[in-house]
Scaffold this motif. Structure first.
Motif, PDB file in Angstrom:
ATOM      1  N   GLU A  47      22.365   1.195   1.972  1.00  0.00           N
ATOM      2  CA  GLU A  47      21.752  -0.036   2.462  1.00  0.00           C
ATOM      3  C   GLU A  47      22.076  -0.279   3.929  1.00  0.00           C
ATOM      4  OE1 GLU A  47      23.056  -3.207  -0.081  1.00  0.00           O
ATOM      5  OE2 GLU A  47      22.115  -2.309  -1.851  1.00  0.00           O
ATOM      6  N   ARG A  48      23.330  -0.021   4.316  1.00  0.00           N
ATOM      7  CA  ARG A  48      23.748  -0.307   5.692  1.00  0.00           C
ATOM      8  C   ARG A  48      23.347   0.769   6.676  1.00  0.00           C
ATOM      9  NH1 ARG A  48      28.085  -1.582   2.534  1.00  0.00           N
ATOM     10  NH2 ARG A  48      29.311   0.208   3.174  1.00  0.00           N
ATOM     11  N   TRP A  49      23.363   2.047   6.245  1.00  0.00           N
ATOM     12  CA  TRP A  49      23.169   3.151   7.175  1.00  0.00           C
ATOM     13  C   TRP A  49      21.998   4.066   6.830  1.00  0.00           C
ATOM     14  CZ3 TRP A  49      25.838   2.787  11.543  1.00  0.00           C
ATOM     15  CH2 TRP A  49      26.987   1.998  11.552  1.00  0.00           C
ATOM     16  N   GLY A  50      21.366   3.880   5.694  1.00  0.00           N
ATOM     17  CA  GLY A  50      20.194   4.676   5.352  1.00  0.00           C
ATOM     18  C   GLY A  50      20.493   5.987   4.650  1.00  0.00           C
ATOM     19  N   GLY A  51      21.721   6.234   4.238  1.00  0.00           N
ATOM     20  CA  GLY A  51      22.051   7.463   3.529  1.00  0.00           C
ATOM     21  C   GLY A  51      23.261   7.260   2.650  1.00  0.00           C
ATOM     22  N   GLY A  52      23.290   7.946   1.525  1.00  0.00           N
ATOM     23  CA  GLY A  52      24.390   7.812   0.589  1.00  0.00           C
ATOM     24  C   GLY A  52      25.366   8.959   0.690  1.00  0.00           C
ATOM     25  N   LEU A  53      26.250   9.023  -0.263  1.00  0.00           N
ATOM     26  CA  LEU A  53      27.300  10.039  -0.318  1.00  0.00           C
ATOM     27  C   LEU A  53      26.982  11.077  -1.384  1.00  0.00           C
ATOM     28  CD1 LEU A  53      30.269   7.527  -0.250  1.00  0.00           C
ATOM     29  CD2 LEU A  53      29.607   9.065   1.611  1.00  0.00           C
ATOM     30  N   PRO A  54      27.411  12.321  -1.159  1.00  0.00           N
ATOM     31  CA  PRO A  54      27.237  13.324  -2.209  1.00  0.00           C
ATOM     32  C   PRO A  54      27.976  12.916  -3.478  1.00  0.00           C
ATOM     33  CG  PRO A  54      27.829  14.367  -0.121  1.00  0.00           C
ATOM     34  CD  PRO A  54      27.997  12.885   0.062  1.00  0.00           C
ATOM     35  N   ALA A  55      27.383  13.146  -4.610  1.00  0.00           N
ATOM     36  CA  ALA A  55      27.981  12.792  -5.906  1.00  0.00           C
ATOM     37  C   ALA A  55      29.130  13.730  -6.244  1.00  0.00           C
ATOM     38  CB  ALA A  55      26.910  12.856  -6.993  1.00  0.00           C
ATOM     39  N   GLY A  56      29.940  13.305  -7.209  1.00  0.00           N
ATOM     40  CA  GLY A  56      30.974  14.177  -7.742  1.00  0.00           C
ATOM     41  C   GLY A  56      32.354  13.949  -7.177  1.00  0.00           C
ATOM     42  N   TYR A  57      32.668  12.750  -6.749  1.00  0.00           N
ATOM     43  CA  TYR A  57      33.979  12.498  -6.169  1.00  0.00           C
ATOM     44  C   TYR A  57      34.770  11.471  -6.958  1.00  0.00           C
ATOM     45  CZ  TYR A  57      31.575   8.411  -4.146  1.00  0.00           C
ATOM     46  OH  TYR A  57      30.848   7.267  -3.958  1.00  0.00           O
ATOM     47  N   THR A  58      36.076  11.521  -6.746  1.00  0.00           N
ATOM     48  CA  THR A  58      36.946  10.420  -7.121  1.00  0.00           C
ATOM     49  C   THR A  58      37.378   9.798  -5.805  1.00  0.00           C
ATOM     50  OG1 THR A  58      38.874  11.871  -7.165  1.00  0.00           O
ATOM     51  CG2 THR A  58      37.759  11.482  -9.262  1.00  0.00           C
ATOM     52  N   ALA A  59      37.556   8.489  -5.798  1.00  0.00           N
ATOM     53  CA  ALA A  59      37.762   7.816  -4.513  1.00  0.00           C
ATOM     54  C   ALA A  59      38.955   6.887  -4.520  1.00  0.00           C
ATOM     55  CB  ALA A  59      36.512   7.022  -4.153  1.00  0.00           C
TER      56      ALA A  59
END
Length: 160
Positions: A47-59
């Motif tokens: 929403e803020r930057w127009g791109g998401g993160l790759p799936a499959g992580y623990t954060a």
């Protein structure tokens, strides 16, 4: 074969080829969107930057955007996501220094103790094997650093 049948056969071949191309395109698009995380962190970045993160992580996340204008996250991946970061480059000095400045400003803000503890481990020293991405808009700044060897993505974001 008369002319009408040849034209009909060519139209039919064209339609079948278009249907196959469309199905391949949809399958590729679905594969790419399946590799983007749909969790709150990724959707917020989208929403803020127009791109998401790759799936499959623990954060591990210190989300203080609402209260202090800062966000820090360390995302640990089980598999490399380097192929999804094809447009990223080796970190430049400004990105490394900017990341340190963002995390220091975040740690200096009035934030919960658990977030401050996470930020104490935020010091990173990227080398030429890392990948980086940064963006700025309307006074906001985002820096992402990816450690290819350890498959860890570091994120620092600040808003005025």
């Amino acid at each position: 074969m008369n002319r009408k049948y040849r034209i009909a056969a060519m139209v039919l071949v064209f339609l079948v080829a278009m249907a196959v191309a469309w199905k391949i395109g949809v399958a590729k698009l679905r594969e790419e969107t399946d590799r983007v995380s749909d969790d709150a962190l990724s959707l917020g970045l989208g929403e803020r930057w127009g791109g998401g993160l790759p799936a499959g992580y623990t954060a591990e996340i210190a989300d203080d955007l609402a209260s202090a204008g800062h966000l820090y996250a360390r995302l640990m991946y089980q598999e490399s996501v380097e192929d999804l970061l094809a447009k990223w480059d080796a970190p430049e000095a400004g990105e490394t220094e900017g990341f340190a400045a963002l995390t220091a400003a975040h740690a200096a803000a009035d934030i919960p103790a658990a977030h401050r503890a996470l930020l104490e481990d935020a010091a990173v020293e990227p080398d030429g094997d890392w990948l980086a991405f940064s963006a700025e808009q309307d006074g906001a700044r985002l820096i992402l650093l990816y450690d290819r060897a350890d498959m860890v993505l570091y994120l620092a974001e600040a808003h005025p």
